[in-house]
Design a protein around this motif. Structure first.
Motif: not given
Ligand code: P5A
Length: 440
Positions: A376-383, A346-352, A4-8
């Motif tokens: 580990i370079d990780v990104i979390l889906d908090d949306t 490297e990894v995305a954590i995706i709580p569905l 949610s914070k990533l500017f893409f």
């Protein structure tokens, strides 16, 4: 990073001018934005990958004893007049005048500037051999900038310069760099082939281009199939091994368009082994003796007490071009397949189901912290987006692995899915071990 914070900023409609897949995907996923023809801004996602590639390039330079420094982008025209290239370089050079009317230029390359630094600071053969390098933006006013960062006007280059006392020593530096280049591209999971090339405006009589074979490449190449089977992992840093490597590569025919001779190719390579294809030039190395040290009077005191011009070479890698080249070489089904070493994450954590099951986000955050603590370079889906749109985002970014927290997660077991690949059920500690192992 939480998504949610990533500017893409995702671009829904990519301009029809973007012909290459890499160009389309880089625009679409918000890695880059064009500022004006052939000049780009690197947004967070693009910059992250660019930095990871730069780090690998630098590590391999450091390993052969090259020393990093930083020269400016703006240079004085005077040294280019001394070398004789000020006029030769033509319209590709961006010339600037300052308020005092002094002639400056935005550097397209740095042979002159490094030779001046060497001339003013190195006086004796005792300081040799010396290899200096930097990673800096270059400007070339390309007549037709195209394909995004592949052929642009402002681009990031790693350029190294070697100084030696004799031609024999200079060839040793050249060969060391040859191996460093092959290792760099190998770490990026690219098969780069060294091809005999013409030296163009840099000059000299010995030059190799490093080319990645892809149909979308701009360079036409001719080679013996046997070159594709050489395994660079078998060479070590000893002189004998480096010489063996050069000998192995020299055994087989390879040439770019300018160096290609039909007669030689057909007589040296049997029909079934002839490969004629396209490629992307990601690196180029040159040995040019005293081409710059002589006119710029970069003399050093030789062993016999006499002044002598140092023997030089220069070595370039198109760092920003490499980002696009990796995409071209590896994309599949419209998805960027980043090697783990340079993946934006490297990894995305995706709580569905963050909305209906807030506990799943807490679980996600816990795993996030554990992975982070393990480097580990990780990104979390908090949306609270739908699972489909979550998967779409991570496909677009090209995150190589996903940890999915959903109805199939039992106790401490989660679905661990390779992008477009297999899914396994693993615990967090098993996932950490696995990723660490893959990272090597
Ligand atoms: C070698 C280092 C040189 O400039 N002088 C210093 C020598 N060589 S080169 O072949 O001209 O460039 C080195 C690499 O830079 C990349 N490159 C480009 N990338 C993007 N857009 C461009 N317009 C561009 N021009 C060159 C290539 O990867 C090239 O191999």
């Amino acid at each position: 990073m939480f998504i949610s914070k990533l500017f893409f900023p995702v671009l829904r409609d990519v301009s029809a001018d973007a012909k290459l897949k890499s160009h389309q995907l880089m625009l679409k996923s918000g890695m880059i934005r064009q500022s004006t023809a052939g000049i780009y801004s690197w947004l967070p996602l693009g910059l992250k990958i660019l930095k990871k590639i730069t780090k690998i390039v630098c590590e391999e330079q450091d390993k052969i004893g090259a020393q990093e420094m930083l020269m400016p982008t703006i240079q004085s025209a005077d040294i280019w007049k001394e070398s004789g290239r000020y006029n030769d370089y033509g319209e590709e050079m961006l010339r600037i005048k300052d308020r005092q009317g002094r002639e400056l230029l935005y550097g397209p390359t740095n042979e002159e500037l490094i030779t001046e630094i060497f001339r003013d600071n190195v006086k004796s053969y005792k300081s040799l051999p010396l290899i200096l390098y930097h990673v800096q933006w270059k400007f070339r006013d390309e007549i037709r900038p195209r394909f995004g960062v592949m052929r642009c006007r402002e681009f990031l280059m790693k350029d190294a310069y070697s100084f030696d006392l004799t031609k024999e020593d200079a060839i040793k530096s050249y060969n060391k760099m040859f191996l460093a280049y092959l290792r760099t591209f190998h770490r990026l999971e690219l098969k780069a082939l060294p091809l005999k090339a013409s030296s163009g405006p840099i000059g000299g009589d010995s030059s190799h281009e490093f080319i990645i074979l892809t149909d979308s490449g701009e360079s036409q190449v001719y080679l013996d199939k046997a070159l594709l089977d050489i395994n660079i992992e078998k060479y070590d840093d000893s002189e004998t091994s480096i010489n063996a490597m050069v000998a192995d590569y020299s055994k087989f025919y390879s040439a770019t368009d300018e160096k290609y001779s039909k007669d030689e190719f057909e007589s040296k390579v049997k029909k079934s082994d002839q490969v004629v294809t396209k490629g992307i030039e990601v690196g180029h190395i040159f040995y040019f003796g005293d081409k710059y040290s002589k006119p710029l009077k970069a003399n050093i005191l030789g062993k016999d007490g006499k002044n002598i011009n140092s023997q030089m070479g220069s070595y370039g890698i198109g760092v920003s071009r490499l980002v696009a080249a990796v995409i071209e070489a590896k994309y599949n089904n419209n998805i960027m397949k980043w090697p783990l070493a340079i993946a934006p994450f490297e990894v995305a954590i995706i709580p569905l189901n963050n909305k209906s099951d807030p506990k799943s986000l807490d679980k996600g955050k816990k795993i996030y912290n554990e992975l982070k603590a393990n480097g580990i370079d990780v990104i979390l889906d908090d949306t609270e987006e739908s699972p489909a749109s979550k998967f779409k985002n991570f496909e677009l970014i090209g995150v190589p692995f996903q940890i999915i927290i959903g109805s199939k997660s039992v106790d401490d077991q989660f679905e661990f899915k390779e992008l477009n690949g297999i899914t396994e059920n693993l615990s967090v500690s098993e996932i950490i071990i696995k990723i660490k192992k893959l990272k090597g």
